[in-house]
Design a protein around this motif. Structure first.
Motif, PDB file in Angstrom:
ATOM      1  N   LYS E   7      76.601 -77.315  -4.877  1.00 33.70           N
ATOM      2  CA  LYS E   7      76.565 -76.061  -4.129  1.00 33.70           C
ATOM      3  C   LYS E   7      77.780 -75.190  -4.431  1.00 33.70           C
ATOM      4  O   LYS E   7      77.662 -73.986  -4.688  1.00 33.70           O
ATOM      5  N   LEU E  11      77.653 -71.531  -6.230  1.00 35.62           N
ATOM      6  CA  LEU E  11      78.131 -70.335  -5.536  1.00 35.62           C
ATOM      7  C   LEU E  11      79.254 -69.661  -6.325  1.00 35.62           C
ATOM      8  O   LEU E  11      79.333 -68.435  -6.403  1.00 35.62           O
ATOM      9  N   LYS E  20      72.619 -61.967  -8.159  1.00 34.87           N
ATOM     10  CA  LYS E  20      72.035 -62.038  -6.833  1.00 34.87           C
ATOM     11  C   LYS E  20      70.996 -63.165  -6.821  1.00 34.87           C
ATOM     12  O   LYS E  20      70.553 -63.632  -7.879  1.00 34.87           O
ATOM     13  N   TRP E  21      70.589 -63.565  -5.607  1.00 34.91           N
ATOM     14  CA  TRP E  21      69.603 -64.650  -5.511  1.00 34.91           C
ATOM     15  C   TRP E  21      68.293 -64.258  -6.168  1.00 34.91           C
ATOM     16  O   TRP E  21      67.560 -65.119  -6.654  1.00 34.91           O
ATOM     17  N   ASP E  22      67.986 -62.973  -6.219  1.00 30.91           N
ATOM     18  CA  ASP E  22      66.767 -62.531  -6.906  1.00 30.91           C
ATOM     19  C   ASP E  22      66.733 -63.010  -8.359  1.00 30.91           C
ATOM     20  O   ASP E  22      65.690 -63.443  -8.857  1.00 30.91           O
ATOM     21  N   LEU E  30      60.449 -69.017  -8.539  1.00 33.80           N
ATOM     22  CA  LEU E  30      60.188 -69.254  -7.119  1.00 33.80           C
ATOM     23  C   LEU E  30      60.731 -68.065  -6.314  1.00 33.80           C
ATOM     24  O   LEU E  30      61.303 -67.136  -6.880  1.00 33.80           O
ATOM     25  N   SER E  31      60.570 -68.132  -5.009  1.00 31.37           N
ATOM     26  CA  SER E  31      61.090 -67.053  -4.166  1.00 31.37           C
ATOM     27  C   SER E  31      62.612 -67.156  -4.064  1.00 31.37           C
ATOM     28  O   SER E  31      63.180 -68.243  -4.235  1.00 31.37           O
ATOM     29  N   PRO E  32      63.284 -66.046  -3.759  1.00 32.40           N
ATOM     30  CA  PRO E  32      64.736 -66.124  -3.558  1.00 32.40           C
ATOM     31  C   PRO E  32      65.113 -67.046  -2.407  1.00 32.40           C
ATOM     32  O   PRO E  32      66.116 -67.761  -2.484  1.00 32.40           O
ATOM     33  N   GLU E  33      64.302 -67.046  -1.338  1.00 35.16           N
ATOM     34  CA  GLU E  33      64.649 -67.857  -0.178  1.00 35.16           C
ATOM     35  C   GLU E  33      64.623 -69.347  -0.524  1.00 35.16           C
ATOM     36  O   GLU E  33      65.536 -70.092  -0.184  1.00 35.16           O
ATOM     37  N   PHE E  34      63.549 -69.781  -1.182  1.00 35.15           N
ATOM     38  CA  PHE E  34      63.468 -71.204  -1.502  1.00 35.15           C
ATOM     39  C   PHE E  34      64.526 -71.583  -2.537  1.00 35.15           C
ATOM     40  O   PHE E  34      65.195 -72.609  -2.407  1.00 35.15           O
ATOM     41  N   CYS E  36      67.389 -70.212  -3.098  1.00 35.68           N
ATOM     42  CA  CYS E  36      68.703 -70.243  -2.435  1.00 35.68           C
ATOM     43  C   CYS E  36      68.865 -71.533  -1.626  1.00 35.68           C
ATOM     44  O   CYS E  36      69.905 -72.195  -1.712  1.00 35.68           O
ATOM     45  N   SER E  37      67.848 -71.894  -0.859  1.00 33.96           N
ATOM     46  CA  SER E  37      67.962 -73.098  -0.023  1.00 33.96           C
ATOM     47  C   SER E  37      68.179 -74.340  -0.886  1.00 33.96           C
ATOM     48  O   SER E  37      68.912 -75.255  -0.487  1.00 33.96           O
ATOM     49  N   LEU E  40      71.741 -74.396  -2.072  1.00 31.26           N
ATOM     50  CA  LEU E  40      72.649 -74.770  -0.973  1.00 31.26           C
ATOM     51  C   LEU E  40      72.488 -76.236  -0.602  1.00 31.26           C
ATOM     52  O   LEU E  40      73.175 -76.738   0.288  1.00 31.26           O
ATOM     53  N   MET E  42      69.533 -77.837   0.424  1.00 30.31           N
ATOM     54  CA  MET E  42      68.608 -78.136   1.508  1.00 30.31           C
ATOM     55  C   MET E  42      67.163 -78.316   1.030  1.00 30.31           C
ATOM     56  O   MET E  42      66.272 -78.536   1.851  1.00 30.31           O
ATOM     57  N   ASN E  43      66.923 -78.171  -0.271  1.00 31.00           N
ATOM     58  CA  ASN E  43      65.633 -78.487  -0.864  1.00 31.00           C
ATOM     59  C   ASN E  43      65.900 -78.946  -2.291  1.00 31.00           C
ATOM     60  O   ASN E  43      67.025 -78.812  -2.786  1.00 31.00           O
TER      61      ASN E  43
END
Lengths: 146, 146, 146, 146, 146, 146, 146, 146, 146, 146
Positions: E7, E11, E20-22, E30-34, E36-37, E40, E42-43
């Motif tokens: 992580k 970062l 950017k996460w995009d 994949l999506s930026p949210e997934f 990113c997680s 970090l 968490m997945n």
């Protein structure tokens, strides 16, 4: 040397030499329970006992000095998790008020000291499964008015 | 009648009659420690013992029935505050690992049961101040692999 | 070598070799569940099993020795956060009293041991989504009066 | 009528009539485990089952209605204290990571559902002491990426 | 390489490259949210996505491997303190029962899955101040009786 | 009348009349989510809406007045236990930092307001199992220097 | 460089140079309170300010970069222990509801923002002992219905 | 009459009469903030002020007496949940060390008293949204050596 | 040098030289209690005292500087475990309200300062066992209305 | 009559009669501090003292009996919130280790008893502000080896 390092050094040496707490206690001239608690950092030993323990384990003077220092007794788990220790926490929860009641009946209002205190742990052989017999002996301290 | 109400009724009747746990235990045909713990709601009594306790205290059948029910053993203070009970919590904190070490030495890996268990509290007279002597007797349960 | 280091070493070697817990269990001559729990530091193995696991993973004797030591079972999260483990915490919260009620009905007053205990986890194939089937087997320990 | 009052009424009636959860379950047409959990306020019953349980216990329609309401599942002890329930908390602490590891091995990354879930508790007679055998069956839910 | 080190490495590289996460999400497919997680910790990511992320950031294979491992999802703050995250904790406190009520009304008794789940975060421009619009999409899981 | 009593009265009347939150919301002229949160005591209604809700439920003016009072928003479970609500707590734990990261990327340093905020919960029909779709809309509030 | 290291470096340099927060604030072109909070890792500075602070303290670019990063605001003591900070916690406990009541009276239902917020600390000389005068200025955010 | 009952009686009477804290303060001859805190049970009033408040609200002498008693200041939420009050807890978390630093700079080592203390809350009208301005004034107490 | 390192260095040097707190206090020109608290990191010393302590212990200027810095007073155990310190926590629990009552009686509504404060610990010889006599002297701070 | 009810009755009668603890103490033939602690439910009185206190306050025999019962000493706030009591908690946090160090220096390894203990609170007039002087006197209990 900090108590924590002392504890690790003693446990490692004890394991490597295949010794039991009985042997360390004999060297220290004390009970196995008290000797063990001092080696775990929860009591201190007088110089003679500390030197004897360190010598038996082939550990240096720094271990003996660490054993002689007065410990700050701390623990980090408010509710202990190890099953051996938790069962005792459970006994305090289940039987704490019972202990208070019986002491009140027999002695009056006061406490059983955890300082002027000794503990003995024995193995009781039993065909239905051996039993652990622990005897706690603490001075009764009456509440005083003033 | 809930266990909590039963406990209050028994403690009040015991106080009013000036009885000690020894007397209740004698009526129940059990030890004072176990009898007391049941009256405090932390164990159950068989019908015969429950009836005898209720009768001795001039309490009704609802008390006897409440004594016979299996209790849900709960306590609300994660760290007990009453000095009598706290001292035992302190003993668990200070000597918990010692107990585990000595049991490991004498029995191997396993625990002392808090279920197949008994406790005895005695007064030891001593000119330097009487002492409370508590004997805990719990079955050793070895960890098993499978 | 501490249990924590042992655990990391085993998990890394297992991952690098692409092994499953079944293989380690076969080497140890035990179930995958028990073997895994010992490798995670929550149980100990006998020397023969410990050596076999270390050998399979090309790890040294220090790993085998660490596997043989009796663990101090601790966890730091009072409420677990990982979703797999939390769901079990939730089951205990939602069904804990149910478990107590059913056991009381079938056995009387007592507990299901977490020491004299085994656990088996199976995959049940199902067209609507496979299912995890876990069987827990613990000795019934009756409360005893004294 | 609140769920808490419903629970007390059911437990009292069950005790007074000397019924076991098996009988209530038979009336409800469901398993004893699920029926019990609903009577303790942790699940809801369909009208037919709720009416049958209330009728069997000679309790009124308010009990049946309370059984049908969707519960808010809450418990107040973060760490349970009753020994039966604590042992399960301990199993989660000691074997939680093991469960996660074995599931990962057999299914991939995901969880065992506590919602699409059933539980069965059996008595296994054993000359060395009867055993409690609990089978948990939960759907595997894989983590999904998006 | 542990997830925590992974992580930090990601970062730092993301910051140094001004990405950017995009962009990371596009690389991962994949999506930026997934994405990113997963970065970090968490997945987990499948190999192809993990390699693409590591390559974009000029990080080594150890980062990719760490991204592929199944995470143990833990957090240390029972109540989060960062204001962004606390506001969500507050939403759960203030609106948690509302969510349960509305779901009960629309679906019956059951939960919204946090496993079979996706999340999308958008910026909604607004002359009175831009708005954060978050859409959570979770499978409804009905409670089942058995 | 206290908010807590108001909540119980509304929930009972709603259940007895077989109404859904949609109907109460229509009477209030607001969304079901906001109306529900006010009825649960976590928001207040203007007089017109409060009167309409009380009238629809055949409840008295005291309920309307209680709905109009500004609430003190409190909850007693630091970690919620009901599975519906816990899953949201878990989402905050697992995805909280992700939310912060994505907001930082898209908006700069700041938070999503939980006050200037709305929430919408929809049912998305799906042959593989219906889905709960929740949209949260909160104003972005940038940190300001001074 | 992590925020924590940045904080230590800045505090050390500030002490060694005998500077006050006023000087750092002047360099940053901001208030002492905001500048200090950023140096302690609880806010970020724009590049120009960050460079000026680092230059004044003879610290490198890594400190400036660390100052510019958006912080994750965390604290580990749920109840602060330092007497200066505890007194503020006490003020929140003693006067929190008062603040809510007065704001409700003057503004209606809503909160005082901790994000769109500034703070000023002054010394008020007084012959009976100097006084600390702190002015907090936060935007009122009304609760909105939807 | 207990403080808690007094608080409820005052809040109800204030609401029913449509009074604001300004009016109660005028009657008491004190500030609205202090008067409010006393009515909430967190400070006491002198007889004259207490009588005036009770009279204005048409409440009896028992309310006046309750207002005059010295309060035991307690609160039950270690972390407050109401958003108004939480924001202040957050300010203490985010800016607590800043406050300590600035005070140290300006006064030397010591604290700002929460006892020899006053607080004033004003509404600052602002076309971009009104602002809450709170001024805290506490005596500086230097640490003393001895 | 951090306060924690300073504390360790001082305790080690004090032990190695066989000094008592009386000697350090004499060098500092202060009481043993205050000097000790500063050496443990809970107060600061003026330069002259700090230099004298460091010189007596043959420690460097970094220790003296660390002694002069204003401390952030923190402790990690909400309930202290060391028996010496716990007994004081118990005194606060058992006698806290008594202290408040007696102060209220003698002084009116207000507190005893823990800042404008001194403490003295003496040994009182007694044939029945020596006694620890501790005198705490704190300024009375009356609550003020405004 | 429970201790809690006894406490309320005594405090109300004391207030209504305008008595101080000195008067109750004189009646009891004990110190004000001990008498007060017994009236608050934290100690018990002998019959003669209990009767005298009840008589002075025109309270019945049930109050006297309640005063004579041995109390279960409990408190519900792990960290006390009332400022008078908190300041003592703070003293324990700030000076706890100092107390331990000074006792170790003067007595050796052991504790100051909170049972064989007395406390005296005096008002020291001072032109710069009166001072509270509290003297605690506890027996030294040395740790014993065995």
């Amino acid at each position: 040397m900090k108590k924590e390092e002392m504890k690790e050094a003693i446990l490692k040496a004890k394991y490597d030499k295949g010794l039991k707490w009985d042997s360390l206690a004999e060297a220290a001239g004390l009970s196995p329970e008290f000797t063990c608690s001092a080696c775990l950092g929860m009591n201190h030993l007088e110089k003679k006992s500390a030197d004897a323990v360190a010598t038996l384990l082939d550990l240096g003077e720094d271990v003996s000095i660490a054993l002689q220092k007065y410990p700050l007794k701390t623990w980090s788990q408010v509710v202990p998790t190890d099953p051996v220790i938790y069962r005792w926490y459970e006994i305090v929860g289940v039987y704490g008020e019972t202990i208070k009641e019986i002491i009140s009946d027999k002695f009056g209002d006061g406490i059983m000291s955890a300082i002027d205190f000794s503990m003995n742990i024995e193995k009781q052989e039993d065909p239905n499964g051996d039993r652990v017999v622990v005897t706690l002996n603490g001075k009764f301290l009456p509440y005083k008015s003033w």
